[in-house]
Design a protein around this motif. Structure first.
Motif, mmCIF file in Angstrom:
data_model
loop_
_atom_site.group_PDB
_atom_site.id
_atom_site.type_symbol
_atom_site.label_atom_id
_atom_site.label_comp_id
_atom_site.label_asym_id
_atom_site.label_seq_id
_atom_site.Cartn_x
_atom_site.Cartn_y
_atom_site.Cartn_z
ATOM 1 N N GLU A 12 0.848 -1.154 0.013
ATOM 2 C CA GLU A 12 -0.006 -0.195 -0.063
ATOM 3 C C GLU A 12 0.829 1.293 -0.115
ATOM 4 O O GLU A 12 1.981 1.300 0.799
ATOM 5 N N ILE A 13 0.574 1.905 -0.959
ATOM 6 C CA ILE A 13 1.321 3.372 -0.838
ATOM 7 C C ILE A 13 0.369 4.535 -0.570
ATOM 8 O O ILE A 13 -0.731 4.507 -1.073
ATOM 9 N N PRO A 14 0.965 5.704 -0.681
ATOM 10 C CA PRO A 14 0.156 7.026 -0.477
ATOM 11 C C PRO A 14 -0.224 7.586 -1.683
ATOM 12 O O PRO A 14 0.328 6.882 -2.652
ATOM 13 N N ASP A 15 -1.006 8.582 -1.801
ATOM 14 C CA ASP A 15 -1.435 9.053 -3.062
ATOM 15 C C ASP A 15 -0.460 10.030 -3.485
ATOM 16 O O ASP A 15 -0.516 11.329 -3.346
ATOM 17 N N GLU A 16 0.673 9.387 -4.107
ATOM 18 C CA GLU A 16 1.608 10.058 -4.675
ATOM 19 C C GLU A 16 1.902 9.474 -6.255
ATOM 20 O O GLU A 16 1.389 8.463 -6.250
ATOM 21 N N PHE A 17 2.335 10.297 -7.054
ATOM 22 C CA PHE A 17 2.497 9.618 -8.545
ATOM 23 C C PHE A 17 3.784 8.926 -8.597
ATOM 24 O O PHE A 17 4.884 9.523 -8.210
ATOM 25 N N VAL A 18 3.788 7.719 -8.842
ATOM 26 C CA VAL A 18 5.011 7.041 -8.638
ATOM 27 C C VAL A 18 5.341 6.186 -10.239
ATOM 28 O O VAL A 18 4.514 6.116 -11.215
ATOM 29 N N VAL A 19 6.553 5.965 -10.217
ATOM 30 C CA VAL A 19 6.936 5.277 -11.693
ATOM 31 C C VAL A 19 7.946 4.409 -11.323
ATOM 32 O O VAL A 19 8.605 4.201 -10.085
ATOM 33 N N GLY A 20 8.400 3.398 -12.228
ATOM 34 C CA GLY A 20 9.454 2.570 -12.075
ATOM 35 C C GLY A 20 8.670 1.029 -11.982
ATOM 36 O O GLY A 20 7.540 1.210 -11.735
ATOM 37 N N TYR A 21 9.560 0.066 -12.031
ATOM 38 C CA TYR A 21 8.773 -1.538 -11.890
ATOM 39 C C TYR A 21 7.651 -1.461 -12.765
ATOM 40 O O TYR A 21 6.637 -2.084 -12.317
ATOM 41 N N GLY A 22 7.830 -1.188 -14.088
ATOM 42 C CA GLY A 22 6.674 -1.249 -14.826
ATOM 43 C C GLY A 22 5.761 0.095 -15.221
ATOM 44 O O GLY A 22 5.208 0.257 -16.080
ATOM 45 N N LEU A 23 5.693 1.057 -14.078
ATOM 46 C CA LEU A 23 4.881 1.991 -14.281
ATOM 47 C C LEU A 23 5.651 3.254 -14.649
ATOM 48 O O LEU A 23 6.709 3.477 -14.858
ATOM 49 N N ASP A 24 4.833 3.978 -15.731
ATOM 50 C CA ASP A 24 5.273 5.173 -16.376
ATOM 51 C C ASP A 24 4.747 6.536 -16.006
ATOM 52 O O ASP A 24 3.776 6.749 -15.424
ATOM 53 N N TYR A 25 5.675 7.702 -16.404
ATOM 54 C CA TYR A 25 4.874 8.823 -16.639
ATOM 55 C C TYR A 25 5.353 9.081 -18.047
ATOM 56 O O TYR A 25 6.545 9.281 -18.350
ATOM 57 N N ALA A 26 4.274 9.560 -18.806
ATOM 58 C CA ALA A 26 4.353 9.750 -20.280
ATOM 59 C C ALA A 26 5.217 8.889 -20.999
ATOM 60 O O ALA A 26 6.278 9.058 -21.930
ATOM 61 N N GLU A 27 5.131 7.544 -20.659
ATOM 62 C CA GLU A 27 5.760 6.390 -21.231
ATOM 63 C C GLU A 27 7.355 6.194 -20.887
ATOM 64 O O GLU A 27 7.992 5.335 -21.453
ATOM 65 N N GLN A 28 7.784 6.990 -19.899
ATOM 66 C CA GLN A 28 9.008 6.884 -19.467
ATOM 67 C C GLN A 28 9.183 6.223 -18.193
ATOM 68 O O GLN A 28 8.226 6.323 -17.219
ATOM 69 N N TYR A 29 10.387 5.778 -17.751
ATOM 70 C CA TYR A 29 10.778 5.521 -16.375
ATOM 71 C C TYR A 29 10.253 3.755 -16.279
ATOM 72 O O TYR A 29 10.450 3.330 -15.231
ATOM 73 N N ARG A 30 9.422 3.112 -17.250
ATOM 74 C CA ARG A 30 9.129 2.064 -16.803
ATOM 75 C C ARG A 30 10.068 0.886 -16.239
ATOM 76 O O ARG A 30 9.972 -0.027 -15.556
ATOM 77 N N ASN A 31 11.288 0.969 -17.085
ATOM 78 C CA ASN A 31 12.527 0.168 -16.670
ATOM 79 C C ASN A 31 13.320 0.289 -15.407
ATOM 80 O O ASN A 31 14.190 -0.234 -15.206
ATOM 81 N N LEU A 32 12.916 1.335 -14.609
ATOM 82 C CA LEU A 32 13.606 1.496 -13.267
ATOM 83 C C LEU A 32 13.212 0.352 -12.517
ATOM 84 O O LEU A 32 12.164 -0.060 -12.363
ATOM 85 N N PRO A 33 14.450 -0.180 -11.778
ATOM 86 C CA PRO A 33 14.139 -1.296 -10.893
ATOM 87 C C PRO A 33 13.362 -0.963 -9.724
ATOM 88 O O PRO A 33 12.888 -2.075 -9.033
ATOM 89 N N GLU A 34 13.439 0.231 -9.256
ATOM 90 C CA GLU A 34 12.500 0.519 -7.897
ATOM 91 C C GLU A 34 11.552 1.263 -8.232
ATOM 92 O O GLU A 34 11.220 1.601 -9.351
ATOM 93 N N VAL A 35 10.794 1.563 -7.329
ATOM 94 C CA VAL A 35 9.351 2.380 -7.384
ATOM 95 C C VAL A 35 9.765 3.706 -6.806
ATOM 96 O O VAL A 35 10.204 4.041 -5.637
ATOM 97 N N TRP A 36 9.941 4.761 -7.819
ATOM 98 C CA TRP A 36 10.042 6.320 -7.475
ATOM 99 C C TRP A 36 8.736 7.089 -7.554
ATOM 100 O O TRP A 36 7.900 6.878 -8.072
ATOM 101 N N VAL A 37 9.128 8.154 -6.420
ATOM 102 C CA VAL A 37 8.024 9.274 -6.767
ATOM 103 C C VAL A 37 8.625 10.278 -7.516
ATOM 104 O O VAL A 37 9.468 10.558 -7.429
ATOM 105 N N VAL A 38 7.828 10.722 -8.465
ATOM 106 C CA VAL A 38 8.179 11.821 -9.152
ATOM 107 C C VAL A 38 7.322 12.988 -8.879
ATOM 108 O O VAL A 38 6.128 13.165 -8.441
ATOM 109 N N ALA A 39 7.999 14.297 -9.198
ATOM 110 C CA ALA A 39 7.187 15.554 -8.968
ATOM 111 C C ALA A 39 6.956 16.060 -10.152
ATOM 112 O O ALA A 39 7.490 15.801 -11.330
ATOM 113 N N THR A 40 5.714 16.187 -10.767
ATOM 114 C CA THR A 40 4.902 16.373 -11.924
ATOM 115 C C THR A 40 4.602 17.904 -11.955
ATOM 116 O O THR A 40 3.821 18.264 -11.142
ATOM 117 N N GLU A 41 4.822 18.537 -13.272
ATOM 118 C CA GLU A 41 4.642 20.146 -13.195
ATOM 119 C C GLU A 41 3.844 20.205 -14.259
ATOM 120 O O GLU A 41 4.096 19.483 -15.386
#
Ligand code: IMP
Ligand code: MG
Length: 174
Positions: free
Chosen positions: A145-174
């Motif tokens: 379970e994670i808080p309501d933050e936008f995350v990427v990595g481990y398959g998840l993307d932001y605009a089709e980027q970052y899916r290949n990161l092996p960890e889950v990261w929080v991104v700042a979106t502007e």
């Protein structure tokens, strides 16, 4: 512009949790015919790890969906962009997802597979944002379970980027 902020879930924690989920699923479905269905593209990484933690032969398939309209107005109805090839009638289905947010997509897919003649349909997700839930949908196997933050990595993307990161990261979106 996006910026990676911090690692939310390191590789080791993901690995450990996937092992636990695989063990639980192996116990629950032992002796039964199970098909894992991964939801593209996000679940591809989790699916590859999870299937190797299951201790008996399983069928696998993938599908790709997109929702009608925007997230705020969607009823959960989805357009199937790529369908499965497997005949799932009379079989146990486990839907494999990267992250459950509103739950609208999965609620719709669960009903879709039950109407298509599956014996049972359960949901397995590696990440879960319960605070965002809009649909009343049971998630039988919930990873982290994670808080309501936008995350990427481990398959998840932001605009089709970052899916290949092996960890889950929080991104700042502007
Ligand atoms: P929902 O549960 O129907 O709202 O759909 C969840 C889907 O939205 C996930 O499978 C992701 O594809 C996407 N999503 C939701 N939150 C995030 C996030 O924080 N990062 C990346 N994708 C997300
Ligand atoms: Mg997804």
């Amino acid at each position: 512009m996006t910026e990676l902020q911090k690692v939310l879930i390191p590789r080791e924690e993901l690995r450990r949790r996937v092992q636990e989920l695989g063990a639980e699923i192996s116990r629950d479905y032992e002796g039964q015919e199970l098909i894992l269905i991964g939801i593209l593209k996000g679940a591809a990484v989790f699916m590859a790890d999870l299937m190797r933690e299951i201790t008996f032969p399983v069928g696998i398939d993938f599908m790709a969906v997109s929702s009608y309209g925007n997230a705020a107005t969607t009823s959960g109805a989805v357009i199937i962009r790529k369908d499965i090839d497997t005949d799932i009638r009379g079989k146990h289905i486990l839907l494999v997802e990267d992250l459950i947010d509103t739950g609208l997509t999965l609620k719709h897919l669960k009903e879709h597979f039950l109407n298509s003649g599956a014996l049972s349909v359960r949901i397995c997700t590696i990440l879960n944002k319960p605070s965002r839930r809009l649909a009343d949908v049971e998630v039988e196997y919930s990873g982290i379970e994670i808080p309501d933050e936008f995350v990427v990595g481990y398959g998840l993307d932001y605009a089709e980027q970052y899916r290949n990161l092996p960890e889950v990261w929080v991104v700042a979106t502007e």
